[in-house]
Design a protein around this motif. Structure first.
Motif, PDB file in Angstrom:
ATOM      1  N   ALA A 213       0.855  -1.272   0.542  1.00  0.00           N
ATOM      2  CA  ALA A 213      -0.074   0.035   0.042  1.00  0.00           C
ATOM      3  C   ALA A 213       1.001   1.445   0.087  1.00  0.00           C
ATOM      4  N   ILE A 214       2.190   1.279   0.828  1.00  0.00           N
ATOM      5  CA  ILE A 214       2.945   2.339   0.662  1.00  0.00           C
ATOM      6  C   ILE A 214       3.770   1.931  -0.391  1.00  0.00           C
ATOM      7  N   ARG A 215       4.625   1.649  -0.855  1.00  0.00           N
ATOM      8  CA  ARG A 215       5.334   1.371  -1.977  1.00  0.00           C
ATOM      9  C   ARG A 215       4.619   1.771  -3.378  1.00  0.00           C
ATOM     10  N   HIS A 216       3.274   1.132  -3.571  1.00  0.00           N
ATOM     11  CA  HIS A 216       2.069   1.706  -4.964  1.00  0.00           C
ATOM     12  C   HIS A 216       1.898   2.670  -4.682  1.00  0.00           C
ATOM     13  N   ARG A 217       1.710   3.249  -3.755  1.00  0.00           N
ATOM     14  CA  ARG A 217       0.985   5.117  -3.425  1.00  0.00           C
ATOM     15  C   ARG A 217      -0.182   5.106  -3.125  1.00  0.00           C
ATOM     16  N   VAL A 218      -0.850   3.972  -2.198  1.00  0.00           N
ATOM     17  CA  VAL A 218      -2.395   4.036  -2.573  1.00  0.00           C
ATOM     18  C   VAL A 218      -2.908   4.713  -1.230  1.00  0.00           C
ATOM     19  N   LEU A 219      -2.372   5.201  -0.291  1.00  0.00           N
ATOM     20  CA  LEU A 219      -1.831   5.693   0.706  1.00  0.00           C
ATOM     21  C   LEU A 219      -2.731   6.550   1.146  1.00  0.00           C
ATOM     22  N   GLY A 220      -3.370   7.824   0.380  1.00  0.00           N
ATOM     23  CA  GLY A 220      -4.853   8.114  -0.255  1.00  0.00           C
ATOM     24  C   GLY A 220      -6.067   8.077  -0.842  1.00  0.00           C
ATOM     25  N   GLU A 221      -5.654   7.042  -1.632  1.00  0.00           N
ATOM     26  CA  GLU A 221      -7.274   6.355  -1.096  1.00  0.00           C
ATOM     27  C   GLU A 221      -7.309   5.335  -0.217  1.00  0.00           C
ATOM     28  N   VAL A 222      -6.655   4.728   0.877  1.00  0.00           N
ATOM     29  CA  VAL A 222      -7.063   4.302   1.632  1.00  0.00           C
ATOM     30  C   VAL A 222      -7.653   5.293   3.290  1.00  0.00           C
ATOM     31  N   GLN A 223      -7.050   6.175   2.700  1.00  0.00           N
ATOM     32  CA  GLN A 223      -6.951   7.175   3.884  1.00  0.00           C
ATOM     33  C   GLN A 223      -8.286   8.211   3.695  1.00  0.00           C
ATOM     34  N   ASP A 224      -8.840   8.069   2.399  1.00  0.00           N
ATOM     35  CA  ASP A 224      -9.797   8.291   2.054  1.00  0.00           C
ATOM     36  C   ASP A 224     -11.085   7.784   2.644  1.00  0.00           C
ATOM     37  N   LEU A 225     -11.128   6.395   2.237  1.00  0.00           N
ATOM     38  CA  LEU A 225     -11.934   5.039   2.829  1.00  0.00           C
ATOM     39  C   LEU A 225     -12.092   4.617   4.504  1.00  0.00           C
ATOM     40  N   ILE A 226     -10.930   5.316   4.887  1.00  0.00           N
ATOM     41  CA  ILE A 226     -10.731   5.569   6.203  1.00  0.00           C
ATOM     42  C   ILE A 226     -11.915   6.822   7.109  1.00  0.00           C
ATOM     43  N   ASP A 227     -11.319   7.353   6.378  1.00  0.00           N
ATOM     44  CA  ASP A 227     -12.306   8.974   7.030  1.00  0.00           C
ATOM     45  C   ASP A 227     -13.771   8.675   6.860  1.00  0.00           C
ATOM     46  N   LYS A 228     -13.941   8.093   5.865  1.00  0.00           N
ATOM     47  CA  LYS A 228     -15.426   7.865   5.288  1.00  0.00           C
ATOM     48  C   LYS A 228     -15.654   6.417   6.022  1.00  0.00           C
ATOM     49  N   THR A 229     -15.118   5.789   6.464  1.00  0.00           N
ATOM     50  CA  THR A 229     -15.781   4.458   7.110  1.00  0.00           C
ATOM     51  C   THR A 229     -15.870   4.939   8.953  1.00  0.00           C
ATOM     52  N   GLU A 230     -14.423   5.146   9.599  1.00  0.00           N
ATOM     53  CA  GLU A 230     -13.943   4.699  10.746  1.00  0.00           C
ATOM     54  C   GLU A 230     -13.764   3.038  10.918  1.00  0.00           C
ATOM     55  N   ILE A 231     -14.045   2.740   9.774  1.00  0.00           N
ATOM     56  CA  ILE A 231     -13.447   1.608  10.144  1.00  0.00           C
ATOM     57  C   ILE A 231     -12.139   1.068  10.423  1.00  0.00           C
ATOM     58  N   PRO A 232     -11.808   0.231  11.445  1.00  0.00           N
ATOM     59  CA  PRO A 232     -10.904  -0.213  12.461  1.00  0.00           C
ATOM     60  C   PRO A 232      -9.516  -0.272  12.100  1.00  0.00           C
ATOM     61  N   VAL A 233      -8.033   0.031  12.327  1.00  0.00           N
ATOM     62  CA  VAL A 233      -7.202  -0.266  11.367  1.00  0.00           C
ATOM     63  C   VAL A 233      -5.592  -0.413  11.856  1.00  0.00           C
ATOM     64  N   PHE A 234      -5.640  -1.497  11.348  1.00  0.00           N
ATOM     65  CA  PHE A 234      -4.065  -2.170  11.949  1.00  0.00           C
ATOM     66  C   PHE A 234      -3.375  -2.389  10.909  1.00  0.00           C
ATOM     67  N   VAL A 235      -2.085  -2.381  11.009  1.00  0.00           N
ATOM     68  CA  VAL A 235      -0.793  -2.505  10.612  1.00  0.00           C
ATOM     69  C   VAL A 235      -0.176  -3.763  10.622  1.00  0.00           C
ATOM     70  N   THR A 236       0.476  -4.123   9.385  1.00  0.00           N
ATOM     71  CA  THR A 236       1.320  -5.335   9.874  1.00  0.00           C
ATOM     72  C   THR A 236       3.172  -4.660   9.830  1.00  0.00           C
ATOM     73  N   PRO A 237       3.830  -5.284  10.255  1.00  0.00           N
ATOM     74  CA  PRO A 237       5.214  -4.450  10.526  1.00  0.00           C
ATOM     75  C   PRO A 237       5.899  -3.836   9.543  1.00  0.00           C
ATOM     76  N   MET A 238       6.005  -4.328   8.403  1.00  0.00           N
ATOM     77  CA  MET A 238       6.206  -4.149   6.619  1.00  0.00           C
ATOM     78  C   MET A 238       5.164  -2.482   6.523  1.00  0.00           C
ATOM     79  N   GLY A 239       3.868  -2.113   7.289  1.00  0.00           N
ATOM     80  CA  GLY A 239       3.366  -1.721   7.046  1.00  0.00           C
ATOM     81  C   GLY A 239       2.801  -0.265   8.248  1.00  0.00           C
ATOM     82  N   LYS A 240       4.276  -0.427   9.255  1.00  0.00           N
ATOM     83  CA  LYS A 240       4.042   0.825  10.359  1.00  0.00           C
ATOM     84  C   LYS A 240       4.539   1.168   9.928  1.00  0.00           C
TER      85      LYS A 240
END
Length: 556
Positions: A213-240
């Protein structure tokens, strides 16, 4: 001299070198046009280019052919493994020398000038041999686009007699097209509809953000999805570092059995996991110890999406995530309550003066500040950082998958240079073990030469602690020589104004340092040697190495 009809009709002739370096500058590699960095060896240069790319978006290095490029291959392979866009430019003998099969230095003496290029073929997504001036400009543009879109290294082979050849400079007025090709609209819409059906029906959905998600630059899309849904978010060690860990939606680091029990319960108890950019390597999953079912998982990748057991090739995650964020009906969503994630300093405090791994990493979470760049080395730092809650805007730089020991020292140099080139006044903070540091210590010299703003926390635990936990707690091959580490900046030529060194052996000494105003300002190189017990390790490392040792030893 006869006119070269291939270049005689150029509108704006520029040399190949000027064209290449201008293109690199246009896509964000500022060092390429402004200065020569000059790492102390090619391996460190590859590590540094990797770290630079993680901050600036793309990196580049130049080596000579054969002897230089082979030294860099480990670092380039790591970039390929971890989806890092890297441009490897290799200067090689002239086309005439190659055609005549001359017995040149740096060759194998068999007249084969392509043997090293072939070695790089498997660790680059595109190779361009720049042999024909009429084609060179388009070759460069195509390679740079492939590097960016696929987020993988590319290899440019540049003979000496091509450097000054002329190509069409008019092309430079049009930027390289770096736009990712869009999905077929009908296929994309179908996948979005399927995902929304399951998302609206889920009782306790969660989002799990991973490396790609970081490497292929979709964090903007991910952030927009989270802002709208407020779904709980977790990261992996490589996603920290991919998500604001101060957000009430943040639930912590999920790494299978290596997770905190509360985190594992929330993730593994979910009836729908939206897994974004997963890279399920052994260390990223604590030895493949996920307890999530594919039946309850939707995977979003840079090349395809998978909904439960149905795969949709060619439907890339960017467009799908964007449409899900746009079309999701928040009134149909169910959300689970989240426990607040904190740096558990007090919980890991004991009565001894000894600095323990359990106490150190949460305490570092209180030292970090918004916007820091945190580089962690393979070994105890890559696992200890799981216990560190980041302030907003912290960039985590790790190499969990490839795991090349010593990578982080070069990567920290590149990351700090990337921050400077981006005109960002950020601290770069490196956490490295004593064993790892001994592999690439020379790159501290480059940090000093360029006046980079790097704080090094060297964990002195008397050898390769991670290897002790995997294979042989008391074996001699995990021992190292004890260096005078804090003398290294001075040995590499740093004045007292350029660098400061500290030896820290107790919690009280570390506490005093971490609250010192001058130390927190971190104006230059700061070198901190922190002593920890030899056999002490982060909780996640102990769990992961136990599982990993079993996996490595499997015979069937």
């Amino acid at each position: 001299m006869a006119m070269d009809i291939r270049t005689s009709n150029l509108t704006t002739p520029v040399t190949v070198a000027e064209y290449l370096f201008t293109r690199l500058h246009q896509i964000g590699i500022r060092s390429a046009k402004l200065k020569w960095v000059g790492s102390v060896n090619e391996l460190n240069a590859a590590y540094a280019a990797d770290g630079y790319a993680r901050i600036k978006g793309i990196g580049a290095l130049i080596t000579t052919f054969g002897i230089g490029e082979l030294s860099a291959l480990n670092g380039v392979a790591g970039a390929y493994s971890e989806h890092i866009p890297l441009v490897h430019i290799v200067g090689c003998p002239s086309t005439i020398s190659q055609r005549n099969g001359m017995l040149l230095h740096h060759t194998l003496g068999n007249g084969d000038f392509h043997v090293f290029t072939n070695m790089s073929a498997s660790i680059s997504c595109e190779q361009a041999k720049l042999l024909n001036p009429a084609e060179i400009a388009s070759q460069i543009d195509h390679a740079l686009k492939e590097c960016w879109v696929k987020s993988r290294p590319v290899y440019l082979w540049l003979p000496t007699d091509m450097v000054e050849k002329k190509v069409e400079g008019e092309r430079l007025k049009t930027p390289v097209d770096l736009v990712e090709p869009k999905n077929d609209p009908e296929r994309e819409d179908y996948v979005v509809d399927v995902v929304l059906k399951y998302l609206h029906a889920a009782k306790n959905p969660i989002i799990l953000v991973d490396a790609c998600a970081i490497r292929h630059r979709v964090l903007g899309e991910v952030q927009d999805l989270i802002d709208k849904t407020e779904i709980p978010v977790f990261v992996t060690p490589m996603g920290k570092g991919a998500f604001n860990e101060s957000s009430p939606n943040y639930g912590g680091v999920y790494a299978g059995s290596g997770s905190h029990p509360d985190v594992a319960a929330l993730v593994e108890g979910s009836d729908l996991v939206l897994s974004i950019g997963s890279l399920k390597s052994d260390f990223n999953t604590s030895g493949f110890s996920y307890r999530t079912s594919q039946l309850n998982t939707i995977d979003f990748h840079s090349t395809h999406c998978q909904v439960r057991y149905s795969e949709y090739p060619g439907v890339k995650m960017r467009g799908v995530l964007r449409k899900i964020a746009d079309r999701v009906d928040v009134l149909k969503l169910s959300k689970s309550p989240m426990a607040k994630v904190e740096n558990q300093v007090a919980q890991n405090m004991d009565d001894s003066k000894t600095i323990t791994q359990a106490w150190f990493w949460p305490r570092l979470g209180e030292y970090l500040r918004e916007g820091d760049i945190v580089v962690t080395e393979t070994g105890t730092p890559n696992f200890g950082i799981w216990e560190t809650k980041f302030p907003p805007g912290v960039t985590g730089v790790t190499q969990v998958f490839w795991g090349s020991i010593g990578w982080a020292v070069g990567a920290a140099q590149g990351a700090a240079l990337g921050a400077r080139d981006a005109a960002q006044d950020k601290r770069t903070i490196l956490f490295v073990g004593d064993g790892s540091f001994q592999l690439t210590a020379q790159e501290v010299s480059t940090m000093i030469r360029h006046g980079l703003r790097v704080t090094v926390f060297l964990i002195n635990n008397d050898g390769f602690t991670i290897e002790r936990w995997i294979h042989g707690m008391d074996e001699a091959y995990n021992d190292i020589s004890m260096w005078n580490y804090t003398a290294i900046p001075a040995a590499f030529g740093a004045s007292e104004k350029q660098a400061s060194s500290f030896v820290i052996k107790t919690k009280e000494e570390l506490e005093k340092l971490l609250t010192d105003k001058t130390f927190n300002e971190a104006k230059g190189l700061q070198f901190v040697e922190v002593f920890m017990p030899r056999e002490d390790a982060p909780r996640g490392l102990k769990i992961t190495t136990e599982i990993s040792a079993r996996n490595i030893a499997r015979t069937e």
